[in-house]
Design a protein around this motif. Structure first.
Motif, mmCIF file in Angstrom:
data_model
loop_
_atom_site.group_PDB
_atom_site.id
_atom_site.type_symbol
_atom_site.label_atom_id
_atom_site.label_comp_id
_atom_site.label_asym_id
_atom_site.label_seq_id
_atom_site.Cartn_x
_atom_site.Cartn_y
_atom_site.Cartn_z
ATOM 1 N N VAL A 245 0.860 -1.183 0.000
ATOM 2 C CA VAL A 245 0.000 0.000 0.000
ATOM 3 C C VAL A 245 0.895 1.231 0.000
ATOM 4 C CG1 VAL A 245 -1.839 1.291 1.120
ATOM 5 C CG2 VAL A 245 -1.785 -1.213 1.300
ATOM 6 N N PHE A 246 0.718 2.080 -0.995
ATOM 7 C CA PHE A 246 1.387 3.378 -1.036
ATOM 8 C C PHE A 246 0.367 4.419 -0.592
ATOM 9 C CE2 PHE A 246 2.416 7.096 -4.024
ATOM 10 C CZ PHE A 246 3.147 7.757 -3.047
ATOM 11 N N CYS A 247 0.690 5.142 0.466
ATOM 12 C CA CYS A 247 -0.249 6.109 1.037
ATOM 13 C C CYS A 247 0.160 7.545 0.693
ATOM 14 C CB CYS A 247 -0.326 5.941 2.552
ATOM 15 S SG CYS A 247 -0.937 4.324 3.067
ATOM 16 N N GLY A 248 -0.852 8.400 0.546
ATOM 17 C CA GLY A 248 -0.592 9.785 0.178
ATOM 18 C C GLY A 248 -0.058 10.634 1.304
ATOM 19 N N SER A 249 -0.035 10.105 2.547
ATOM 20 C CA SER A 249 0.560 10.825 3.670
ATOM 21 C C SER A 249 0.967 9.829 4.737
ATOM 22 C CB SER A 249 -0.423 11.851 4.254
ATOM 23 O OG SER A 249 -1.384 11.219 5.080
ATOM 24 N N VAL A 263 -6.279 -7.000 11.679
ATOM 25 C CA VAL A 263 -6.834 -8.192 11.009
ATOM 26 C C VAL A 263 -5.779 -9.286 10.854
ATOM 27 C CG1 VAL A 263 -8.615 -6.877 9.818
ATOM 28 C CG2 VAL A 263 -6.390 -7.222 8.700
ATOM 29 N N GLY A 264 -4.645 -9.134 11.538
ATOM 30 C CA GLY A 264 -3.626 -10.177 11.540
ATOM 31 C C GLY A 264 -2.700 -10.171 10.344
ATOM 32 N N MET A 265 -2.674 -9.092 9.565
ATOM 33 C CA MET A 265 -1.753 -9.000 8.430
ATOM 34 C C MET A 265 -0.481 -8.303 8.881
ATOM 35 S SD MET A 265 -4.405 -8.097 5.316
ATOM 36 C CE MET A 265 -3.272 -8.574 4.014
ATOM 37 N N ARG A 266 0.670 -8.850 8.489
ATOM 38 C CA ARG A 266 1.956 -8.364 8.976
ATOM 39 C C ARG A 266 2.590 -7.397 7.981
ATOM 40 N NH1 ARG A 266 4.706 -13.989 9.206
ATOM 41 N NH2 ARG A 266 3.552 -13.991 7.246
ATOM 42 N N VAL A 267 3.183 -6.339 8.556
ATOM 43 C CA VAL A 267 3.950 -5.366 7.770
ATOM 44 C C VAL A 267 5.418 -5.534 8.156
ATOM 45 C CG1 VAL A 267 4.335 -2.903 7.331
ATOM 46 C CG2 VAL A 267 2.013 -3.729 7.788
ATOM 47 N N PRO A 268 6.303 -5.835 7.198
ATOM 48 C CA PRO A 268 6.099 -5.868 5.752
ATOM 49 C C PRO A 268 5.912 -7.277 5.188
ATOM 50 C CG PRO A 268 8.431 -5.818 6.198
ATOM 51 C CD PRO A 268 7.750 -5.843 7.534
ATOM 52 N N ASP A 269 5.875 -8.298 6.031
ATOM 53 C CA ASP A 269 5.850 -9.667 5.511
ATOM 54 C C ASP A 269 4.703 -9.897 4.536
ATOM 55 O OD1 ASP A 269 7.328 -9.477 7.969
ATOM 56 O OD2 ASP A 269 7.465 -11.651 7.975
ATOM 57 N N ASP A 270 3.489 -9.504 4.936
ATOM 58 C CA ASP A 270 2.327 -9.691 4.068
ATOM 59 C C ASP A 270 2.089 -8.476 3.163
ATOM 60 O OD1 ASP A 270 1.760 -12.183 5.327
ATOM 61 O OD2 ASP A 270 0.790 -11.096 6.965
ATOM 62 N N VAL A 271 2.271 -7.303 3.724
ATOM 63 C CA VAL A 271 1.993 -6.063 2.987
ATOM 64 C C VAL A 271 3.089 -5.042 3.274
ATOM 65 C CG1 VAL A 271 0.365 -4.158 2.633
ATOM 66 C CG2 VAL A 271 -0.507 -6.459 3.142
ATOM 67 N N ALA A 272 3.743 -4.574 2.234
ATOM 68 C CA ALA A 272 4.715 -3.487 2.383
ATOM 69 C C ALA A 272 3.962 -2.164 2.428
ATOM 70 C CB ALA A 272 5.708 -3.496 1.228
ATOM 71 N N LEU A 273 4.536 -1.189 3.135
ATOM 72 C CA LEU A 273 3.812 0.065 3.353
ATOM 73 C C LEU A 273 4.745 1.257 3.163
ATOM 74 C CD1 LEU A 273 1.078 1.262 4.309
ATOM 75 C CD2 LEU A 273 1.928 1.068 6.661
ATOM 76 N N VAL A 274 4.286 2.249 2.359
ATOM 77 C CA VAL A 274 5.059 3.474 2.116
ATOM 78 C C VAL A 274 4.156 4.675 2.363
ATOM 79 C CG1 VAL A 274 6.357 4.843 0.429
ATOM 80 C CG2 VAL A 274 6.533 2.352 0.401
ATOM 81 N N GLY A 275 4.697 5.686 3.032
ATOM 82 C CA GLY A 275 3.973 6.932 3.255
ATOM 83 C C GLY A 275 4.553 8.078 2.449
ATOM 84 N N VAL A 293 8.353 9.196 1.658
ATOM 85 C CA VAL A 293 8.907 10.178 0.725
ATOM 86 C C VAL A 293 9.120 11.493 1.468
ATOM 87 C CG1 VAL A 293 8.525 11.482 -1.400
ATOM 88 C CG2 VAL A 293 7.744 9.094 -1.232
ATOM 89 N N ASP A 294 10.326 12.001 1.416
ATOM 90 C CA ASP A 294 10.685 13.254 2.092
ATOM 91 C C ASP A 294 10.758 14.372 1.057
ATOM 92 O OD1 ASP A 294 11.996 15.383 3.411
ATOM 93 O OD2 ASP A 294 12.988 13.986 4.766
ATOM 94 N N MET A 295 9.970 15.442 1.276
ATOM 95 C CA MET A 295 9.961 16.566 0.332
ATOM 96 C C MET A 295 11.085 17.559 0.580
ATOM 97 S SD MET A 295 5.887 17.379 -0.133
ATOM 98 C CE MET A 295 5.497 17.359 1.624
#
Length: 343
Positions: A245-249, A263-275, A293-295
């Motif tokens: 999931v890439f998030c806008g903030s 819901v028992g989903m692991r970050v990052p094993d199951d889902v990688a996450l970027v803000g 992402v750093d502006m």
């Protein structure tokens, strides 16, 4: 030499350094073509006497006040304070001070502060805020140079420094692809918001370059953790698998992290996450710490200040100047178990 109890003057410095008052003034102001040893002799004399130049007299002689105004609409300081720090870094070398004024999205207050700053005879003005989209010019035909930082002016003849949100979103997606993620979802802010639109479009365009698309259509909502948690429920309800999931903030991303954990989903094993924003309050408090992402808001402030200094010195640089973003990688992104990252 100065008499006891009397502050040293430039005449005292000149006498101690065996130069004229004019030469001493040039040496202390960094102007003129002086021999290095002469300039150093004057500086040593000033240091020995504890001499400090009279800022008011210097301003009067040069027709400048060595002050800059900054007008912001960012009441909480999330964006304006880093920009102010960067601007002060650049302006401090020229011994210039910054007056910060909070207009609070109020046109009347903004006009009042503009008149006040001009009444104080500031040498220039930086305009900033909490949104990167274009805004109407602060006023037409100002007697001093104006530079827009983070936000931009709708008048292309004005000078604006803005973050490269397109490039930042592309870097986020490239990173997720590089660590082997292919089913990428996007959760972001209000659909009418400029940054939400730009970041979503750029992320999708980068996926298209690899023949991919969002796992589900981009989800637009609020810039909040609560929305991030709600978005997880929507993603799961879609029935479509996703591995990133890439998030806008960063606020949204932290909410998504909480929703996934619930819901028992692991970050990052199951889902990688970027803000997006690299706001340390959010990114470091996220579990695990968030890739973001750093502006480079301080960098934007430095660039804006340097462009303002150039304009004050008669070298304006009109137009829109784009400042690059960078990706700060932390533990929330990693290749899935058993899959080596793409080179």
């Amino acid at each position: 030499m100065a008499k006891p109890g009397r502050p040293s003057t430039i005449s005292d410095v000149a006498a101690l350094a065996s130069v004229s008052v004019g030469t001493a003034s040039k040496a202390l102001n960094g102007s003129g073509s002086l021999r290095p040893e002469t300039r150093q002799r004057v500086m040593d004399a000033a240091a020995r006497l504890g001499f400090r130049p009279n800022a008011a007299a210097r301003a009067l002689n040069e027709g400048r006040t060595y002050t800059v105004g900054m007008i912001t609409t960012d009441s909480i300081g999330r964006f304006s304070i880093p920009i102010l720090i960067g601007a002060e870094d650049a302006l401090g070398a020229g011994r210039m001070s910054v007056f910060l004024c909070d207009a609070r999205d109020d046109p009347i207050r903004e006009e009042y502060y503009l008149r006040t700053l001009l009444g104080r005879r500031v040498d220039g003005i930086i305009v900033t805020g909490r949104r990167s989209q274009a805004r109407p010019p602060i006023a037409a035909d100002q007697p001093v140079p104006v530079v827009y930082a983070f936000i931009s002016s709708a008048d292309e003849r004005d000078c604006s420094v803005v973050p490269d949100e397109v490039g930042g979103a592309a870097k986020a997606v490239e990173h997720l692809l590089a660590v082997g993620r292919r089913r990428i979802a996007h959760v972001t802010g209000p659909e009418h918001h400029h940054s939400a639109q730009v970041r979503a479009a750029a992320a999708r365009a980068r996926l298209t370059d690899d023949g991919l698309d969002f796992a589900v259509p981009a989800l637009f909502g609020e810039w909040s953790e609560q929305w991030g948690r709600q978005a997880v429920s929507l993603l799961l309800a879609s029935g479509t698998a996703f591995d990133a999931v890439f998030c806008g903030s960063d606020q949204i991303a932290r909410g998504v992290a909480d929703g996934l954990h619930a819901v028992g989903m692991r970050v990052p094993d199951d889902v990688a996450l970027v803000g997006f924003d690299n706001w340390s309050v959010m990114a470091l408090a996220c579990r695990p710490p968030l890739t973001s992402v750093d502006m480079d808001l301080e960098g934007i402030g430095r660039v804006a200040a340097n462009l303002l200094l150039a304009a004050i010195n008669g070298e304006p640089a009109p137009g829109r100047h784009t400042h690059p973003c960078r990706l700060v990688v932390r533990e929330s992104t990693a290749a899935p178990p058993g899959l080596a990252p793409r080179p």
